[in-house]
Structure formats: structure tokens, C-alpha cells
Design an enzyme around this catalytic site. Structure first.
Site, PDB file in Angstrom:
ATOM      1  CG  ASP A 217     -16.263  37.165 -19.384  1.00 43.87           C
ATOM      2  OD1 ASP A 217     -15.671  36.306 -20.058  1.00 43.87           O
ATOM      3  OD2 ASP A 217     -16.059  38.397 -19.515  1.00 43.87           O
ATOM      4  CB  ALA A 219     -11.619  35.845 -20.757  1.00 43.84           C
ATOM      5  CE  LYS A 252      -8.349  37.115 -23.388  1.00 44.70           C
ATOM      6  NZ  LYS A 252      -8.362  38.480 -23.750  1.00 44.70           N
TER       7      LYS A 252
HETATM    8  C1  LIG Z   1     -12.997  39.627 -18.861  1.00 41.96           C
HETATM    9  C2  LIG Z   1     -12.899  39.390 -20.321  1.00 41.96           C
HETATM   10  N1  LIG Z   1     -13.897  38.782 -20.959  1.00 41.96           N
HETATM   11  C3  LIG Z   1     -13.855  38.530 -22.270  1.00 41.96           C
HETATM   12  C4  LIG Z   1     -12.775  38.908 -23.022  1.00 41.96           C
HETATM   13  C5  LIG Z   1     -12.834  38.646 -24.519  1.00 41.96           C
HETATM   14  O1  LIG Z   1     -11.872  37.826 -24.975  1.00 41.96           O
HETATM   15  P1  LIG Z   1     -11.683  37.561 -26.541  1.00 41.96           P
HETATM   16  O2  LIG Z   1     -10.433  38.251 -26.924  1.00 41.96           O
HETATM   17  O3  LIG Z   1     -11.611  36.092 -26.638  1.00 41.96           O
HETATM   18  O4  LIG Z   1     -12.874  38.110 -27.234  1.00 41.96           O
HETATM   19  C6  LIG Z   1     -11.701  39.553 -22.420  1.00 41.96           C
HETATM   20  C7  LIG Z   1     -10.553  39.983 -23.221  1.00 41.96           C
HETATM   21  O5  LIG Z   1      -9.758  40.778 -22.869  1.00 41.96           O
HETATM   22  C8  LIG Z   1     -11.761  39.790 -21.021  1.00 41.96           C
HETATM   23  O6  LIG Z   1     -10.767  40.390 -20.380  1.00 41.96           O
END
Ligand SMILES: Cc1ncc(COP(=O)(O)O)c(C=O)c1O
Length: 398
Positions: A217, A219, A252
Site C-alpha cells: 500500500d 499512499a 496526497k
Molecule cells: C496507509 C494508507 N493507505 C491508503 C490510504 C487511502 O488513500 P485515499 O485517500 O487515496 O483513498 C490512506 C489514506 O489516508 C493511507 O493512509
């Protein structure tokens, strides 16, 4: 006539839902009338003025989009294919030309995670997902929602600011073939504690030895050490493993949170198997959201396609990263017990505070952070940093 026992359930029979503690925290902070309040609970980048501005390149790309877009006709489940192509080298690096890797646009990182786990559940309902704790609070519910079970192991020692790496390896080594290793690509949320390159290699070895599927993951690419450096783990897994799943978010690093821009990437051992996996992915996407929202990805597409805008995006991204790292150094310098914050990455770290201490910071100083002590290092303006560190050090002193 229907008796009491045979009466069909109606919507009024729904049980209450435990509310999301972070959303509750945001509501509490919004309702606090004290003008000096500091909101380090929310998970968005804020600049030195405490604002979350739209990137200048994003504004320009949106204007271009407005001026030039000819149609809003359907794009299909893959979303904007050119957007995904333009992301390939940024995320995959030297693996960008590997035809065993395919991607599609998703509604943010959340959509990518959901879809990635849906694919796992489609191939193997028995697969368990190894999750280091603490983790992003939305990981366990997404895993549960697709019917997979999560096996938690301790990832982080809060008081020490250190990764419990032996525990992590032991958990991965005791997993069964086909289980999934959920890994944070960079800027670990909520701890800020990232694996170093040697640790990534050891994780990779454990994943290969046990026949696990890594789901990375990512992000916050570009918020930690740099765009390239932050992709180290992703690329190592691609280099070493046949099956890899990557859930990516642009929300982000393009600062377009509400526009929901992300992507999911699948690698298998062959181009043909990847095509089959992607057919399943498209099917699942079609069932859930049919196709992702266009606007944010269309604007990111314009930025990435145009060399001048692309370059300016890199500069604005570096600006966000530099602020994150500069604020980290300021907080770390305030007290030796906070020094670990200067060695961590991304927007989040966890303060070694009890729930009572966190509540007291809220009541006495209008400082809002999660009960766990997780806080957003760039949740505050430059002007608020001094007051924040003074209050936190006083809390640490008891
Ligand atoms: C570790 C992690 N994965 C995924 C996401 C999901 O991001 P999105 O806002 O693009 O759905 C976040 C968002 O805070 C995150 O902190």
C-alpha cells in the site's frame, strides 16, 4: 398473518455502528471555539500557514481541462488509461516496461485496496492477511469486508519509536503459502517508522520462502525520502516475486484528496496470467463502482503529460516533503524523548502519551490528536509548532 418471529426485518432493525474515532475527533475539534486550537488529528498536508492549498500545477491543469475537455462520455472500468501509463515509470521505475505488470485507475487508494483484496478473495477465500499493528485504521475493515481474515502482529514499539522487526519476520515466517503480507510502501501510517533497505530485503526473503503474496500500500510516495527512494519496497517486490499487488494513491502527492485518484497494479508470473487477473479486477470494479471518477486523474494526466507541468509538480511535491521533514526536525530538537520523530518519515508519528495525557492536551491546550498519540506533524502552522512542542514536553514530564 405474520407473527413476531417471522416478521421481516426492516431498515429500522439495523444495529448501531461504532463511529469512526478520527471522524469524531475532527467533529470535536471543529466544535471547539478556542481560536488557538491545533488540529493534528486530520490526515492532510498543511503548509506553514496551516492551510491545505490546491497545488499551483493542479489549478493550471484543471483550467486546461475545463478549456479543452470535449466530452464527459464514459471511460470504462480502467478509467483514464493514459493516466495509468504516465504513472508507470513513477511507481514502477525500472519495471515500467515489464508486460507482466498491469494497472488501472481506482477511486483513490481505498478503492485500490478494496479491489486488490477482492482479487485475493476471488482466487483464495482461505488466504489470511498479515497486518502489522498499529496500522491505518481502514485496513482491517476493508480486509473484513471482502471476507478475508486478518492476522495481526506487533509492528512497532511506541515508547522506543522502533520497529519490532523480529516480531514482523517471525509473523511472516509462520504464515501459510498464499497468505498475503500487507506492507506499507513508505511513510508508515500511523507510526512514520519505515523499513530500511536491508529490512525490506529480509521481508522479501521471508515472503519468497513462505510463498506469500505481497500487497504493498503506497499512499505517500514522495512525502518521505523522495519519489524514487519511497518506491524501493514496491520495486524490490516486483523484482523478486511473481505475484505482487500494489495499491497506490495520488491523493496526497497531488494534494487532491477529495477527487479520489489512485491506481491498482497487478503482477503475475506471465503476461497471460496478468491479463486473466485483470479481467477479474475489471469485473469486481464494474460490480462496485463501474468506473472511477475522472476529474482528478484527468488533471493529473495533464500534469504528467506536459514536461513543464511535470517538472513543477516535482518542485511542489519536494516543497511538501521538505516542510514535513523540517517540522519533524523542529519537533525532534525540542526534547531528547522526541528525537525519534526526526528519524521517521511521512506525515504521521505516534507520541508516547497515554490516552489520559492526550485528553488533557485536548482540554488544557486545545490540541487535538488521536487517542493513540498519533499526530500529523504538518497538521499545524509554523507559528503553532512552539506551543505544540511545549505542551507535549510538559505532558511527557507528567
Ligand atoms: C496507509 C494508507 N493507505 C491508503 C490510504 C487511502 O488513500 P485515499 O485517500 O487515496 O483513498 C490512506 C489514506 O489516508 C493511507 O493512509
Amino acid at each position: 398473518m405474520l407473527t413476531e418471529t417471522t416478521k421481516a426485518k426492516g431498515l429500522a432493525d439495523l444495529p448501531p455502528v461504532k463511529s469512526d474515532s478520527l471522524l469524531e475527533l475532527i467533529a470535536l475539534c471543529n466544535a471547539d471555539p478556542r481560536p488557538e486550537k491545533i488540529d493534528v488529528g486530520v490526515g492532510v498536508f498543511r503548509d506553514d500557514q496551516g492551510k491545505t492549498p490546491i497545488l499551483k500545477v493542479m489549478k493550471e491543469a484543471e483550467q486546461r481541462l475545463l478549456d479543452t475537455q470535449q466530452t464527459k462520455s464514459y471511460l470504462g472500468s480502467a478509467g483514464d488509461k493514459r493516466f495509468t501509463e504516465l504513472l508507470r515509470p513513477i511507481l514502477l521505475g525500472e519495471h515500467a516496461d515489464d508486460d507482466r505488470i498491469a494497472g488501472l485507475q481506482t477511486p483513490g487508494g481505498c478503492g485500490a485496496l478494496r479491489l486488490g483484496f477482492e482479487l485475493i478473495a476471488t482466487v483464495n477465500r482461505e488466504a489470511r492477511v498479515l497486518v502489522g499493528t498499529p496500522t491505518w485504521p481502514n485496513h482491517p475493515p476493508i480486509i473484513k469486508a471482502v471476507g478475508l481474515s486478518a492476522v495481526e502482529y506487533p509492528y512497532y514499539e511506541r515508547g522506543q519509536g522502533a520497529i519490532r522487526f523480529d516480531d514482523m519476520l517471525a509473523a511472516l515466517r509462520s504464515a501459510a503459502p498464499g497468505d498475503v503480507a500487507l506492507l506499507h510502501g513508505c511513510c508508515h501510517n500511523p507510526t512514520g517508522a519505515d523499513l530500511d533497505e536491508e529490512q525490506w530485503r529480509q521481508v522479501r526473503d521471508a515472503v519468497i520462502d513462505r510463498g506469500l503474496i505481497p500487497l504493498v500500500d503506497i499512499a505517500y510516495q514522495g512525502f518521505g525520502r523522495g519519489l524514487e527512494e519511497d518506491a524501493y519496497g514496491v520495486r524490490l517486490m516486483l523484482e523478486s516475486c511473481d505475484d505482487v499487488i500494489i495499491a497506490q494513491s495520488c491523493d496526497k502527492n497531488f494534494s487532491c484528496y477529495r477527487d479520489r485518484v489512485g491506481s491498482l497494479w497487478i503482477k503475475t508470473g506471465s503476461k497471460e496470467a496478468t491479463a486473466t487477473a485483470m479481467a477479474h479486477v475489471f469485473q469486481r470494479a464494474r460490480e462496485m463502482w463501474s468506473m472511477p471518477p475522472d476529474h482528478g486523474a484527468a488533471a493529473a494526466h495533464i500534469i504528467l503529460e506536459d514536461p513543464a507541468l511535470h517538472e513543477r509538480w516535482l518542485v511542489e511535491l519536494a516543497g511538501m516533503r521538505d516542510r514535513i521533514n523540517a517540522v519533524r526536525q523542529r519537533i525532534a530538537a525540542a526534547d531528547p524523548r522526541l528525537a525519534f520523530i526526526g528519524r521517521q518519515f511521512g506525515m504521521f508519528s505516534m507520541l508516547p502519551l497515554s490516552k489520559d495525557q492526550v485528553l488533557k492536551l485536548r482540554e488544557d491546550h486545545a490540541i487535538y490528536m488521536a487517542d493513540s498519540g498519533r499526530f500529523n506533524v504538518v497538521g499545524m502552522s509554523d507559528e503553532q509548532i512552539g506551543r505544540f512542542t511545549t505542551a507535549v514536553v510538559a505532558a511527557l514530564n507528567g
